[in-house]
Scaffold this motif. Structure first.
Motif, PDB file in Angstrom:
ATOM      1  N   THR A  72      28.885 -34.593 -33.270  1.00 19.44           N
ATOM      2  CA  THR A  72      28.666 -33.711 -32.400  1.00 19.44           C
ATOM      3  C   THR A  72      28.524 -34.084 -30.730  1.00 19.44           C
ATOM      4  O   THR A  72      28.251 -33.175 -29.916  1.00 19.44           O
ATOM      5  N   ASN A  86      32.310 -30.790 -34.157  1.00 18.37           N
ATOM      6  CA  ASN A  86      32.496 -29.955 -33.090  1.00 18.37           C
ATOM      7  C   ASN A  86      32.951 -30.613 -32.171  1.00 18.37           C
ATOM      8  O   ASN A  86      32.878 -30.091 -30.842  1.00 18.37           O
ATOM      9  N   GLY A  91      35.427 -29.524 -39.320  1.00 19.22           N
ATOM     10  CA  GLY A  91      36.044 -30.372 -38.232  1.00 19.22           C
ATOM     11  C   GLY A  91      36.068 -31.621 -38.518  1.00 19.22           C
ATOM     12  O   GLY A  91      36.385 -32.537 -37.588  1.00 19.22           O
ATOM     13  N   SER A 136      32.927 -25.529 -36.065  1.00 12.63           N
ATOM     14  CA  SER A 136      33.726 -26.322 -35.505  1.00 12.63           C
ATOM     15  C   SER A 136      35.219 -25.180 -35.083  1.00 12.63           C
ATOM     16  O   SER A 136      35.453 -24.282 -35.817  1.00 12.63           O
ATOM     17  N   TYR A 156      38.128 -27.098 -34.579  1.00 14.17           N
ATOM     18  CA  TYR A 156      39.304 -28.232 -34.676  1.00 14.17           C
ATOM     19  C   TYR A 156      40.035 -28.152 -36.023  1.00 14.17           C
ATOM     20  O   TYR A 156      39.371 -27.950 -37.161  1.00 14.17           O
TER      21      TYR A 156
END
Length: 402
Positions: A212, A241, A277, A304, A306
């Motif tokens: 993170t 994230n 993520g 997240s 992604y």
């Protein structure tokens, strides 16, 4: 102050009958070994917060950004958790605020993988404290093994920005937070741990793999041969994230009754493994009687944006129940709550006796049959199990001696 010049190796040997009251901060130079011979270090009652302050550990290197070759072993650490009125005066719930961490390597404000080098902790017991057992804020080649923990105030073992390391043979009754936690770590093996969340005190995952921090990524995390049971949060949470995290490999683990989060906390996405993520490779695990999900691409408490991939292969997931605060798809053995952000390869799993087997996950060559475990509490497979095949078997014990 326990001290040495730091230029040559120094070993301090204690006697088993030593019961040392910690009433000042302990700081060590490099190249130091503590051999406790089973002795006990006990934090004084009502430790003054102007000395034992927030994020001020009981034991640490004198040089927080250039520690090396530290070894601590065969010591019991007692935090006197129930007799710390000065922290209670600041916080009605005094745990988890950074007070009374037993060990810290590195520097919270100058995190670097060079902060600590070649350090080892083993045959230690962490009991009844308000903070972490071992917290590393930047390090390389950090080994922690053969540890017991109970009634901790935060993580038992926390690796932040560690490059190369291992955690194994941790046996912990969880309280407040995770047994093992990594953040922005690389090339870490976590194995042969037994984590019990059934204490009525731990709302957290059994293990947390996080990334993170801006400009940091995580890679090379391998989690195997662990037994995680009765957690309130997920057995393992994997979440990133920030972009470009690499695959977390989770294999040959046993999860039983994970995800029993009380409904009042309104956290539906629990179970054995919950991830977001990160790419994940989840193979040869056995999951029995978990709440919420067996495996779920989902937001537990950190989200997240992604995209990633998930390989879910040759696992056994049985008896999944709805979460105590059920949400979308609750009770599914394998679920995707993140839509097109995850691309799945899901094959050759056995899902049996769950509320549902799959939620929004394409799958192939999967079974839905009783795996025929040896017996109650014994999740090895009978010789007649339909989950045994030529050269391999599904679940926890593939490639592992029965």
């Amino acid at each position: 102050m326990i001290d040495s010049t730091g230029n040559t190796s120094v070993e301090y040997t204690f006697s088993k009958d030593h019961n040392i009251v910690v009433n000042s901060l302990l700081r060590v130079n490099n190249n130091t070994t503590w051999d406790g011979n089973g002795c006990k270090f006990t934090l004084m009652e009502n430790a003054p917060v102007e000395i034992f302050g927030e994020q001020v550990p009981l034991i640490a290197p004198k040089c927080s950004t250039a520690a090396k070759n530290l070894i601590f072993h065969d010591i019991i650490f007692e935090g006197n958790r129930d007799y710390q009125k000065e922290v209670e005066a600041l916080y009605p719930k005094p745990w988890g605020h950074g007070y009374h961490n037993f060990f810290t390597l590195g520097d919270l404000h100058k995190v670097s993988c060079s902060n600590s080098l070649n350090c080892e902790f083993y045959n230690l017991s962490f009991e009844d404290n308000l903070g972490d057992g071992i917290r590393v804020e930047g390090g390389t080649n950090i080994s922690v093994h053969d540890i017991t923990g109970k009634r901790g105030g935060h993580d038992i073992i926390c690796y932040n920005a560690v490059l190369g390391g291992e955690v194994y043979n941790l046996k912990a009754d969880l309280a407040v937070n995770a047994g093992v936690r990594t953040r922005s770590a690389k090339n870490i093996k976590i194995h042969d741990c037994v984590l019990n969340g059934g204490t009525g005190m731990a709302y957290s995952p059994g293990m947390q793999i996080q990334s993170t921090a801006t400009n940091w990524v995580s890679s090379g995390i391998e989690i195997y041969n662990n037994y995680i049971h009765d957690t309130w949060g997920p057995g393992i949470q994997v979440v990133g994230n920030v972009p470009n995290n690499e695959t977390v490999s989770i294999h040959n683990n046993l999860f039983v009754s994970c995800g029993a989060m009380p409904a009042a906390n309104k956290l539906p996405n629990v179970g054995a493994i919950v991830y977001d993520g990160f790419p994940v490779d989840i193979e040869y695990n056995t999951v029995a009687g978990c709440y919420g999900f067996g495996f779920a691409a989902a937001n537990y408490d950190i989200s997240s944006t992604y995209p990633a991939t998930a390989t879910i292969k040759r696992n056994i997931v049985v008896g999944t129940k709805k979460a105590l605060y059920p949400g979308t798809g609750s009770g599914a053995a394998i679920a995707n709550l993140l839509g097109s952000r995850y691309i799945f390869t899901c094959l050759e799993n056995d899902t049996y006796g769950n509320i549902s087997d799959f939620y929004d996950v394409a799958h192939s060559r999967c079974l839905s049959v009783d795996p025929l475990f040896v017996g109650s509490g014994d999740y090895r497979l009978q010789t007649s199990s339909p989950c045994r095949f030529n050269g391999y078997q599904l679940g926890r014990y593939n490639g592992v001696d029965d």
